[in-house]
Design an enzyme around this catalytic site. Sequence first.
Site, short mmCIF file in Angstrom:
data_model
loop_
_atom_site.label_atom_id
_atom_site.label_comp_id
_atom_site.label_asym_id
_atom_site.label_seq_id
_atom_site.Cartn_x
_atom_site.Cartn_y
_atom_site.Cartn_z
N ASP A 1 37.45 36.30 34.75
CA ASP A 1 37.92 36.21 36.14
C ASP A 1 37.36 37.32 37.01
OD1 ASP A 1 39.42 37.98 34.49
OD2 ASP A 1 40.92 38.17 36.07
N LYS B 1 47.27 35.72 36.36
CA LYS B 1 47.10 37.14 36.01
C LYS B 1 47.17 38.00 37.26
CE LYS B 1 43.21 40.10 35.35
NZ LYS B 1 41.88 40.36 34.79
N GLU C 1 50.18 42.71 33.81
CA GLU C 1 49.14 43.67 33.38
C GLU C 1 49.18 44.97 34.18
OE1 GLU C 1 45.11 42.19 33.71
OE2 GLU C 1 44.27 44.02 32.89
N GLU D 1 47.57 48.04 33.86
CA GLU D 1 46.54 48.63 33.00
C GLU D 1 46.56 50.15 33.09
OE1 GLU D 1 42.48 47.19 33.34
OE2 GLU D 1 41.72 48.88 32.15
N LYS E 1 49.85 41.93 29.19
CA LYS E 1 48.46 42.35 28.95
C LYS E 1 48.40 43.87 29.06
CE LYS E 1 43.75 41.37 30.41
NZ LYS E 1 42.80 40.29 30.59
N SER F 1 43.01 39.54 25.18
CA SER F 1 42.62 38.90 26.44
C SER F 1 41.47 39.75 26.97
CB SER F 1 43.80 38.89 27.42
OG SER F 1 43.37 38.39 28.67
N TYR G 1 37.21 47.11 38.39
CA TYR G 1 37.07 45.75 37.88
C TYR G 1 36.81 44.76 38.99
CZ TYR G 1 37.61 42.16 34.44
OH TYR G 1 37.36 41.15 33.57
P1 13P Z 1 38.47 44.09 29.89
O1 13P Z 1 38.76 43.45 28.56
O2 13P Z 1 37.02 44.13 30.23
O3 13P Z 1 39.18 45.38 30.07
O4 13P Z 1 39.06 43.13 31.00
C1 13P Z 1 40.23 42.49 30.78
C2 13P Z 1 40.78 42.13 32.07
O5 13P Z 1 40.90 40.97 32.39
C3 13P Z 1 41.19 43.20 32.97
O6 13P Z 1 42.04 42.69 33.92
#
Ligand code: 13P
Length: 377
Positions: free
Chosen positions: A52, A164, A204, A206, A246, A315, A377
């Site tokens: 994505d 997501k 997520e 992160e 996630k 994922s 990202y």
């Molecule tokens: P990575 O596995 O490259 O960290 O990306 C996963 C993802 O979808 C981040 O939102």
Amino acid sequence: MALMMKSSAGLKAVSAGRSRRAVVVRAGKYDEELIKTAHTVASKGRGILAMDESNATCGKRLDSIGVENTEENRRAYRELLCSTPGLGQYISGAILFEETLYQSTKSGKKFVDAMREENIVPGIKVDKGLVPLANTNGESWCMGLDGLDKRCSEYYKAGARFAKWRSVVSIPHGPSLIALRDCAYGLARYAAIAQNSGLVPIVEPEVLLDGEHDIDRCLEVQEAIWAETFKYMADNKVMFEGILLKPAMVTPGADCKNRAPPAKVAEYTLKMLRRRVPPAVPGIMFLSGGQSELESTLNLNAMNQAPNPWHVSFSYARALQNTVLKTWAGKPENVAAAQAALLKRAKANSDAQQGKYDPSAEDKAAAEGMYQKGYVY
Ligand code: 13P
């Protein structure tokens, strides 16, 4: 003293001591479907292919192999991924960017239909990206709540069944309490909205790999963000049986001298999850976050050496796509080899999901790190 209770006739007031709190038992129209979708995605030996990337990020990937960032080139690359024969044996869901949700293969088949034929559930990225959070030391917040209910309903109509939303937590830049709270509250509001539109929310927050911190500091921050996230999800009446998580794995920062082997990453990550995640949650689908293909698979394998209360799986974006992209190099004659590379990584992670991964057949390239400082990202 009136307490609101849900009955078949709706909400009614009942007398209950001195409490003035309204207790509403939530029963959403998609509940059964959400639980079913979550369990399909969190099914044995399978995980998620994250594909994505926004147009800008996809452009960076294509640029790395000398391919121009056009809509047709993005489509061609995503067709390669989605139409890999046999992928559904290892991949249960794929997260798409909005553009891809409405695209088709060269022969005119909608990507979502091609995925369904492989028993892969289509998912959709619904956040609108990160922007600076005022009065913090370079932290960010995630946009996208405005109009989210309408967008989710449209995505459901187009065939998506899960969503997501990626927010980030930076250890070296904080994390400040307002950044943690905002991240958690945004995720909770998104999760409630997605569930009301029939989409299983992937939650997520992160925790970025950047920093010199050790694994204990990472554990502390992960515990803090998941505590906040579950508190606000409960407040927002999110149904935990119909979500997927996630998380990042609990690891030392990328610039920490003390590295942690897979057994230690697994020990810390599972400790964090056991302390913070109710067993009602069906699946934990880790992101790879800049780990190499090999490292992310070894770490996942280490976490599945004994039964867990949840399906513990992957994922990954970078850790599934890195070799695929290089093998393809934008050339039609390389499509079959690139698809074989995707199947190889998907199978390795499927094995790791079941705790039976054997790394002896991996080549050197799989061990190449993908961490980039300050990666967006
Ligand atoms: P990575 O596995 O490259 O960290 O990306 C996963 C993802 O979808 C981040 O939102």
